[in-house]
Design a protein around this motif. Structure first.
Motif, mmCIF file in Angstrom:
data_model
loop_
_atom_site.group_PDB
_atom_site.id
_atom_site.type_symbol
_atom_site.label_atom_id
_atom_site.label_comp_id
_atom_site.label_asym_id
_atom_site.label_seq_id
_atom_site.Cartn_x
_atom_site.Cartn_y
_atom_site.Cartn_z
ATOM 1 N N UNK A 34 -6.532 -2.168 1.167
ATOM 2 C CA UNK A 34 -6.851 -1.794 2.471
ATOM 3 C C UNK A 34 -8.072 -2.242 2.925
ATOM 4 N N UNK A 35 -8.968 -2.289 2.087
ATOM 5 C CA UNK A 35 -10.445 -2.855 2.411
ATOM 6 C C UNK A 35 -10.568 -4.244 2.265
ATOM 7 N N UNK A 36 -9.723 -5.096 1.665
ATOM 8 C CA UNK A 36 -9.724 -6.375 1.769
ATOM 9 C C UNK A 36 -8.856 -6.816 2.863
ATOM 10 N N UNK A 37 -7.946 -6.112 3.519
ATOM 11 C CA UNK A 37 -7.191 -6.259 4.743
ATOM 12 C C UNK A 37 -8.255 -6.102 5.805
ATOM 13 N N UNK A 38 -9.038 -5.301 5.821
ATOM 14 C CA UNK A 38 -10.075 -5.030 6.839
ATOM 15 C C UNK A 38 -10.950 -6.057 6.975
ATOM 16 N N UNK A 39 -11.629 -6.265 5.634
ATOM 17 C CA UNK A 39 -12.505 -7.625 5.556
ATOM 18 C C UNK A 39 -11.837 -9.026 6.050
ATOM 19 N N UNK A 40 -10.734 -9.124 5.600
ATOM 20 C CA UNK A 40 -9.910 -10.265 6.139
ATOM 21 C C UNK A 40 -9.941 -10.480 7.529
ATOM 22 N N UNK A 41 -9.581 -9.223 8.377
ATOM 23 C CA UNK A 41 -9.389 -9.189 9.705
ATOM 24 C C UNK A 41 -10.984 -9.327 10.261
ATOM 25 N N UNK A 42 -11.844 -8.898 9.854
ATOM 26 C CA UNK A 42 -13.418 -8.972 10.303
ATOM 27 C C UNK A 42 -13.663 -10.568 10.194
ATOM 28 N N UNK A 43 -13.395 -11.241 9.068
ATOM 29 C CA UNK A 43 -13.478 -12.596 8.879
ATOM 30 C C UNK A 43 -12.779 -13.531 9.697
ATOM 31 N N UNK A 44 -11.455 -13.132 10.018
ATOM 32 C CA UNK A 44 -10.698 -13.777 10.892
ATOM 33 C C UNK A 44 -11.239 -13.698 12.377
ATOM 34 N N UNK A 45 -11.539 -12.599 12.553
ATOM 35 C CA UNK A 45 -12.127 -12.373 14.150
ATOM 36 C C UNK A 45 -13.478 -13.177 14.220
ATOM 37 N N UNK A 46 -14.501 -13.210 13.305
ATOM 38 C CA UNK A 46 -15.705 -14.052 13.015
ATOM 39 C C UNK A 46 -15.349 -15.296 13.235
ATOM 40 N N UNK A 47 -14.246 -15.948 12.587
ATOM 41 C CA UNK A 47 -13.863 -17.231 12.545
ATOM 42 C C UNK A 47 -13.323 -17.496 13.929
ATOM 43 N N UNK A 48 -12.420 -16.830 14.479
ATOM 44 C CA UNK A 48 -12.075 -16.992 16.075
ATOM 45 C C UNK A 48 -13.325 -17.312 17.009
ATOM 46 N N UNK A 49 -14.340 -16.288 16.841
ATOM 47 C CA UNK A 49 -15.508 -16.409 17.629
ATOM 48 C C UNK A 49 -16.299 -17.633 17.471
ATOM 49 N N UNK A 50 -16.184 -18.284 16.298
ATOM 50 C CA UNK A 50 -17.028 -19.011 15.831
ATOM 51 C C UNK A 50 -16.364 -20.568 16.436
ATOM 52 N N UNK A 51 -15.112 -20.613 16.329
ATOM 53 C CA UNK A 51 -14.322 -21.483 17.063
ATOM 54 C C UNK A 51 -14.774 -21.696 18.532
ATOM 55 N N UNK A 52 -14.453 -20.517 18.959
ATOM 56 C CA UNK A 52 -14.774 -20.483 20.497
ATOM 57 C C UNK A 52 -16.313 -20.968 20.872
ATOM 58 N N UNK A 53 -17.226 -20.491 20.081
ATOM 59 C CA UNK A 53 -18.659 -20.951 20.325
ATOM 60 C C UNK A 53 -18.812 -22.379 20.042
ATOM 61 N N UNK A 54 -18.202 -22.751 18.887
ATOM 62 C CA UNK A 54 -18.209 -24.314 18.675
ATOM 63 C C UNK A 54 -17.626 -25.380 19.784
ATOM 64 N N UNK A 55 -16.522 -24.654 20.231
ATOM 65 C CA UNK A 55 -15.865 -25.412 21.381
ATOM 66 C C UNK A 55 -16.839 -25.421 22.645
ATOM 67 N N UNK A 56 -17.589 -24.599 22.651
ATOM 68 C CA UNK A 56 -18.528 -24.417 24.016
ATOM 69 C C UNK A 56 -19.790 -25.279 23.590
ATOM 70 N N UNK A 94 0.765 -1.227 0.062
ATOM 71 C CA UNK A 94 0.020 0.017 0.113
ATOM 72 C C UNK A 94 0.918 1.328 0.080
ATOM 73 N N UNK A 95 1.816 1.201 0.935
ATOM 74 C CA UNK A 95 2.649 2.536 0.812
ATOM 75 C C UNK A 95 3.833 2.534 -0.351
ATOM 76 N N UNK A 96 3.972 1.517 -1.115
ATOM 77 C CA UNK A 96 4.540 1.377 -2.494
ATOM 78 C C UNK A 96 3.657 2.079 -3.573
ATOM 79 N N UNK A 97 2.432 1.624 -3.476
ATOM 80 C CA UNK A 97 1.474 2.085 -4.493
ATOM 81 C C UNK A 97 1.411 3.579 -4.228
ATOM 82 N N UNK A 98 1.242 3.980 -3.075
ATOM 83 C CA UNK A 98 0.910 5.690 -2.906
ATOM 84 C C UNK A 98 2.152 6.270 -3.128
ATOM 85 N N UNK A 99 3.400 5.636 -2.777
ATOM 86 C CA UNK A 99 4.448 6.375 -3.033
ATOM 87 C C UNK A 99 5.114 6.650 -4.517
ATOM 88 N N UNK A 100 4.483 5.906 -5.530
ATOM 89 C CA UNK A 100 4.741 5.798 -6.908
ATOM 90 C C UNK A 100 3.978 6.977 -7.427
#
Length: 88
Positions: free
Chosen positions: A25-47, A4-10
């Motif tokens: 940046x949008x895809x990274x944010x979505x990926x973080x949301x999905x990772x968080x949701x998956x972690x929450x789902x793992x915790x819920x499924x464990x319980x 991202x920094x490289x693209x903006x600096x060019x």
């Protein structure tokens, strides 16, 4: 340097690079949301097994209470039948 920094600096193709940087940046944010949701789902499924066991226990308790209430109602009805003054 981050992509991202490289693209903006060019300086060449500034608009295209800004769009690409924004999309990354949008895809990274979505990926973080999905990772968080998956972690929450793992915790819920464990319980889940614990919750299912608790649900079964509560269902058995409620069934026992319903049976006890039904028996109490029958006993009360028999008592009222055997005592005519109460029936009136």
């Amino acid at each position: 340097m981050d992509i991202v920094e490289t693209l903006r600096a060019t300086p060449a193709n500034r608009d295209l690079h800004d769009q690409a940087a924004h999309e990354i940046e949008r895809l990274r944010a979505e990926n973080e949301i999905l990772r968080t949701a998956m972690a929450c789902a793992d915790i819920a499924m464990a319980g889940a097994p614990i919750m299912h066991a608790r649900h079964r226990e509560l269902a058995q308790i409620i069934a026992g209470l319903q049976q006890a209430l039904a028996e109490a109602a029958k006993t009360e009805a028999r008592y009222i039948e055997t005592h005519p003054r109460l029936a009136a």
